[in-house]
Design a protein around this motif. Structure first.
Motif, mmCIF file in Angstrom:
data_model
loop_
_atom_site.group_PDB
_atom_site.id
_atom_site.type_symbol
_atom_site.label_atom_id
_atom_site.label_comp_id
_atom_site.label_asym_id
_atom_site.label_seq_id
_atom_site.Cartn_x
_atom_site.Cartn_y
_atom_site.Cartn_z
ATOM 1 N N ILE A 1 -20.539 29.771 18.426
ATOM 2 C CA ILE A 1 -20.904 29.359 17.069
ATOM 3 C C ILE A 1 -22.047 28.361 17.116
ATOM 4 O O ILE A 1 -23.008 28.467 16.375
ATOM 5 C CB ILE A 1 -19.683 28.757 16.336
ATOM 6 C CG1 ILE A 1 -18.696 29.880 15.994
ATOM 7 C CG2 ILE A 1 -20.101 28.028 15.061
ATOM 8 C CD1 ILE A 1 -17.403 29.395 15.405
ATOM 9 N N HIS B 1 -20.337 29.464 8.589
ATOM 10 C CA HIS B 1 -19.443 29.445 9.755
ATOM 11 C C HIS B 1 -18.092 28.866 9.333
ATOM 12 O O HIS B 1 -17.614 27.889 9.923
ATOM 13 C CB HIS B 1 -20.047 28.606 10.892
ATOM 14 C CG HIS B 1 -21.409 29.060 11.293
ATOM 15 N ND1 HIS B 1 -21.614 30.185 12.069
ATOM 16 C CD2 HIS B 1 -22.637 28.564 10.995
ATOM 17 C CE1 HIS B 1 -22.922 30.349 12.236
ATOM 18 N NE2 HIS B 1 -23.549 29.395 11.592
ATOM 19 N N GLN C 1 -18.003 34.512 3.521
ATOM 20 C CA GLN C 1 -19.298 33.835 3.635
ATOM 21 C C GLN C 1 -20.129 34.127 2.383
ATOM 22 O O GLN C 1 -19.873 35.095 1.671
ATOM 23 C CB GLN C 1 -20.044 34.331 4.868
ATOM 24 C CG GLN C 1 -19.404 33.900 6.172
ATOM 25 C CD GLN C 1 -20.245 34.291 7.365
ATOM 26 O OE1 GLN C 1 -21.449 34.463 7.260
ATOM 27 N NE2 GLN C 1 -19.603 34.436 8.506
ATOM 28 N N TRP D 1 -22.180 24.838 7.231
ATOM 29 C CA TRP D 1 -20.798 25.251 7.497
ATOM 30 C C TRP D 1 -20.407 26.483 6.682
ATOM 31 O O TRP D 1 -19.617 27.310 7.138
ATOM 32 C CB TRP D 1 -19.817 24.098 7.199
ATOM 33 C CG TRP D 1 -18.398 24.550 7.280
ATOM 34 C CD1 TRP D 1 -17.627 24.643 8.398
ATOM 35 C CD2 TRP D 1 -17.591 25.027 6.204
ATOM 36 N NE1 TRP D 1 -16.384 25.150 8.084
ATOM 37 C CE2 TRP D 1 -16.332 25.396 6.740
ATOM 38 C CE3 TRP D 1 -17.799 25.191 4.835
ATOM 39 C CZ2 TRP D 1 -15.303 25.904 5.959
ATOM 40 C CZ3 TRP D 1 -16.773 25.704 4.053
ATOM 41 C CH2 TRP D 1 -15.546 26.051 4.616
ATOM 42 N N ALA E 1 -25.745 28.768 15.629
ATOM 43 C CA ALA E 1 -26.263 27.791 14.671
ATOM 44 C C ALA E 1 -27.616 27.255 15.121
ATOM 45 O O ALA E 1 -28.519 27.056 14.314
ATOM 46 C CB ALA E 1 -25.264 26.642 14.498
#
Length: 200
Positions: A4, A164, A176, A161, A8
């Motif tokens: 993750i 994720h 999402q 965020w 990112a």
């Protein structure tokens, strides 16, 4: 967790590139575009942006109520958690008590650095896209210029965020927003470059 974070960081690097390319193509196209057309394109860009801003990932933090909300149905937070005077929870139940810097996979408790509610002056549940646009541009509410807002959307980790959000306590992936973070930031950049016009 590492995967993750790597994703990112790749996204953080690619967003400025997308913005630069988008800006270059936009400037090329704008050479032959009237001011009325620019305003129409700007309003359409904001309409596209508002699909993210009105998504549950954003609305639950930008709420007008005195408590956080949970789930895509935006139900009241369990345990009678309250907003508190600094938007980070009441004295006995601070947000960071449960919400750490990362999602907690075992419990399903979401997490990101600086977990908190947006201030009440930045509430936008119930606003139309046009009202939301004007609220974002109002220095008394947002405290940002159009340009600093784009930078906030690009770099703020609590905003990132939303892309994720991890899994809930049942192990289901959280929804999402309808655009990728890169698309969202590029549209926000275009909206500003085109004049930051607001829909009616």
């Amino acid at each position: 967790m590492i995967r993750i974070k790597r994703r990112a960081s790749i996204a953080a690097l690619s967003a400025p590139i997308v913005m630069m390319l988008g800006s270059f193509m936009l400037q090329e196209a704008l050479g032959q575009t009237s001011s009325a057309d620019r305003a129409a394109l700007s309003r359409q860009a904001f309409m596209d942006i508002s699909a993210v801003l009105k998504h549950p990932r954003c609305l639950k933090c930008h709420t007008s109520v005195d408590y956080p909300q949970q789930g895509d149905d935006q139900h009241r937070h369990l345990f009678n958690v309250r907003r508190g005077p600094d938007d980070r929870g009441a004295a006995a139940l601070r947000c960071q008590t449960c919400h750490q810097a990362d999602n907690h996979e075992a419990s399903g408790v979401p997490g990101a650095p600086g977990w908190r509610l947006a201030p009440l002056r930045m509430t936008w549940d119930g606003l139309s896209p046009g009202q939301l646009c004007r609220a974002l541009l109002d220095p008394a509410r947002g405290g940002m210029t159009a340009q600093t807002l784009v930078e906030h959307l690009r770099t703020e980790r609590l905003v990132a965020w939303a892309w994720h959000p991890g899994r809930n306590s049942r192990g289901d992936l959280r929804q999402q927003p309808p655009l990728s973070h890169e698309q969202f930031v590029a549209l926000a950049h275009n909206w500003v470059e085109l004049g930051a016009a607001c829909p009616e």
